[in-house]
Scaffold this motif. Structure first.
Motif, PDB file in Angstrom:
ATOM      1  N   UNK A  28       0.574  23.975  35.823  1.00 42.10           N
ATOM      2  CA  UNK A  28       0.107  24.774  36.946  1.00 42.10           C
ATOM      3  C   UNK A  28       1.342  25.458  37.524  1.00 42.10           C
ATOM      4  N   UNK A  29       1.333  26.771  37.583  1.00 43.50           N
ATOM      5  CA  UNK A  29       2.487  27.479  38.130  1.00 43.50           C
ATOM      6  C   UNK A  29       2.477  28.941  37.745  1.00 43.50           C
ATOM      7  N   UNK A  30       3.568  29.585  38.041  1.00 45.88           N
ATOM      8  CA  UNK A  30       3.732  31.009  37.769  1.00 45.88           C
ATOM      9  C   UNK A  30       4.824  31.174  36.715  1.00 45.88           C
ATOM     10  N   UNK A  31       4.437  31.634  35.535  1.00 43.75           N
ATOM     11  CA  UNK A  31       5.395  31.927  34.459  1.00 43.75           C
ATOM     12  C   UNK A  31       5.758  33.405  34.583  1.00 43.75           C
ATOM     13  N   UNK A  32       6.998  33.663  35.004  1.00 48.02           N
ATOM     14  CA  UNK A  32       7.371  35.027  35.355  1.00 48.02           C
ATOM     15  C   UNK A  32       8.782  35.355  34.876  1.00 48.02           C
ATOM     16  N   UNK A  33       8.905  36.304  33.978  1.00 43.99           N
ATOM     17  CA  UNK A  33      10.240  36.738  33.551  1.00 43.99           C
ATOM     18  C   UNK A  33      10.965  37.551  34.630  1.00 43.99           C
ATOM     19  N   UNK A  34      10.270  37.941  35.679  1.00 42.26           N
ATOM     20  CA  UNK A  34      10.722  38.853  36.738  1.00 42.26           C
ATOM     21  C   UNK A  34      10.942  40.209  36.063  1.00 42.26           C
ATOM     22  N   UNK A  35      12.172  40.621  35.823  1.00 37.91           N
ATOM     23  CA  UNK A  35      12.448  41.840  35.049  1.00 37.91           C
ATOM     24  C   UNK A  35      13.480  41.424  34.002  1.00 37.91           C
ATOM     25  N   UNK A  36      13.022  41.179  32.784  1.00 36.69           N
ATOM     26  CA  UNK A  36      13.905  40.589  31.765  1.00 36.69           C
ATOM     27  C   UNK A  36      15.114  41.473  31.453  1.00 36.69           C
ATOM     28  N   UNK A  37      14.943  42.776  31.495  1.00 35.22           N
ATOM     29  CA  UNK A  37      16.097  43.645  31.202  1.00 35.22           C
ATOM     30  C   UNK A  37      17.155  43.537  32.302  1.00 35.22           C
ATOM     31  N   UNK A  38      16.732  43.311  33.527  1.00 37.03           N
ATOM     32  CA  UNK A  38      17.682  43.095  34.626  1.00 37.03           C
ATOM     33  C   UNK A  38      18.412  41.760  34.433  1.00 37.03           C
ATOM     34  N   UNK A  39      17.689  40.725  34.059  1.00 37.00           N
ATOM     35  CA  UNK A  39      18.314  39.424  33.797  1.00 37.00           C
ATOM     36  C   UNK A  39      19.358  39.541  32.683  1.00 37.00           C
ATOM     37  N   UNK A  40      19.007  40.241  31.600  1.00 41.48           N
ATOM     38  CA  UNK A  40      19.975  40.428  30.494  1.00 41.48           C
ATOM     39  C   UNK A  40      21.220  41.173  30.986  1.00 41.48           C
ATOM     40  N   UNK A  41      21.017  42.186  31.823  1.00 41.12           N
ATOM     41  CA  UNK A  41      22.141  42.939  32.377  1.00 41.12           C
ATOM     42  C   UNK A  41      23.052  42.013  33.183  1.00 41.12           C
ATOM     43  N   UNK A  42      22.467  41.232  34.089  1.00 36.40           N
ATOM     44  CA  UNK A  42      23.257  40.333  34.942  1.00 36.40           C
ATOM     45  C   UNK A  42      23.979  39.297  34.097  1.00 36.40           C
ATOM     46  N   UNK A  43      23.284  38.701  33.144  1.00 35.77           N
ATOM     47  CA  UNK A  43      23.918  37.681  32.301  1.00 35.77           C
ATOM     48  C   UNK A  43      25.027  38.255  31.426  1.00 35.77           C
ATOM     49  N   UNK A  44      24.995  39.576  31.186  1.00 36.52           N
ATOM     50  CA  UNK A  44      26.037  40.216  30.396  1.00 36.52           C
ATOM     51  C   UNK A  44      27.272  40.609  31.195  1.00 36.52           C
ATOM     52  N   UNK A  45      27.214  40.516  32.516  1.00 41.68           N
ATOM     53  CA  UNK A  45      28.368  40.840  33.347  1.00 41.68           C
ATOM     54  C   UNK A  45      29.423  39.745  33.225  1.00 41.68           C
ATOM     55  N   UNK A  46      30.700  40.096  33.299  1.00 41.67           N
ATOM     56  CA  UNK A  46      31.744  39.070  33.219  1.00 41.67           C
ATOM     57  C   UNK A  46      31.591  37.977  34.282  1.00 41.67           C
ATOM     58  N   UNK A  47      31.125  38.345  35.473  1.00 35.25           N
ATOM     59  CA  UNK A  47      30.933  37.347  36.535  1.00 35.25           C
ATOM     60  C   UNK A  47      29.462  37.200  36.909  1.00 35.25           C
ATOM     61  N   UNK A  48      28.573  37.647  36.021  1.00 37.33           N
ATOM     62  CA  UNK A  48      27.144  37.590  36.305  1.00 37.33           C
ATOM     63  C   UNK A  48      26.614  36.169  36.304  1.00 37.33           C
ATOM     64  N   UNK A  49      25.648  35.934  37.172  1.00 32.70           N
ATOM     65  CA  UNK A  49      25.054  34.613  37.232  1.00 32.70           C
ATOM     66  C   UNK A  49      23.597  34.666  37.624  1.00 32.70           C
ATOM     67  N   UNK A  50      22.853  33.688  37.123  1.00 31.13           N
ATOM     68  CA  UNK A  50      21.452  33.515  37.487  1.00 31.13           C
ATOM     69  C   UNK A  50      21.297  32.059  37.887  1.00 31.13           C
ATOM     70  N   UNK A  51      20.901  31.830  39.121  1.00 28.88           N
ATOM     71  CA  UNK A  51      20.753  30.468  39.620  1.00 28.88           C
ATOM     72  C   UNK A  51      19.350  30.293  40.173  1.00 28.88           C
ATOM     73  N   UNK A  52      18.716  29.187  39.795  1.00 21.55           N
ATOM     74  CA  UNK A  52      17.360  28.900  40.255  1.00 21.55           C
ATOM     75  C   UNK A  52      17.363  27.663  41.137  1.00 21.55           C
ATOM     76  N   UNK A  53      16.592  27.712  42.204  1.00 25.70           N
ATOM     77  CA  UNK A  53      16.427  26.583  43.113  1.00 25.70           C
ATOM     78  C   UNK A  53      14.930  26.320  43.237  1.00 25.70           C
ATOM     79  N   UNK A  54      14.490  25.137  42.837  1.00 25.45           N
ATOM     80  CA  UNK A  54      13.083  24.796  42.912  1.00 25.45           C
ATOM     81  C   UNK A  54      12.238  25.507  41.880  1.00 25.45           C
ATOM     82  N   UNK A  55      12.879  26.081  40.890  1.00 28.37           N
ATOM     83  CA  UNK A  55      12.234  26.856  39.840  1.00 28.37           C
ATOM     84  C   UNK A  55      12.841  26.447  38.510  1.00 28.37           C
TER      85      UNK A  55
END
Length: 155
Positions: free
Chosen positions: A3-30
């Motif tokens: 039960x929940x929300x399966x959501x990529x948000x905007x996958x191309x944005x996530x790839x962009x952020x993860x490709x940055x030298x200091x890019x980060x993706x942090x999840x809290x409660x997710x």
């Protein structure tokens, strides 16, 4: 079935952020998955299904900080509106993020809503500083919640 929300948000944005030298993706409660995020079910009323959790996208030495928090799906006239918490509004409000038609099915006592072609709203384009146009197609969204408590608009 989860039960929940399966959501990529905007996958191309996530790839962009993860490709940055200091890019980060942090999840809290997710929960973070390779193809997106799982936001746990929170509650619902007649037309809205609420989820909880937060995902922060950061980079560019702190100049980039986009967060997606406590998504909700509001159903109206065969369309789903996805909104997120807006901490920049006093009192705390909601920002429309995307919208699209949905398909509903029930499997093993769980209602599943699939928004196959959600599109960004004007407000969410501002969140991304204009990098994506209003109406831009984003990744499909799958929402699930217990049967028997589904919003009237989804029946």
């Amino acid at each position: 079935m989860n039960i929940g929300l399966a959501w990529p948000i905007v996958s191309r944005f996530r790839r962009y952020v993860e490709g940055l030298p200091d890019g980060g993706v942090q999840a809290v409660g997710t929960t973070v998955r390779a193809d997106g995020f799982d936001f746990p079910f929170s509650h619902q009323d007649e037309t809205t299904i609420a989820y909880r959790g937060r995902v922060d996208f950061t980079g560019h030495s702190g100049l980039l900080h986009v967060f997606i928090e406590d998504p909700e799906i509001t159903l109206h006239d065969g369309e789903a509106l996805i909104s997120i918490a807006d901490d920049f509004e006093e009192p705390r409000g909601r920002m429309s993020f995307a919208r699209g038609a949905f398909v509903r099915e029930v499997v093993d006592g769980v209602v599943i809503l699939v928004i196959a072609e959600p599109r960004l709203t004007d407000e969410s384009c501002d969140l991304f500083n204009g990098a994506y146009a209003s109406g831009a197609l984003i990744d499909p969204i799958v929402a699930s919640f217990p049967d028997g408590r589904q919003p009237v608009a989804a029946r």
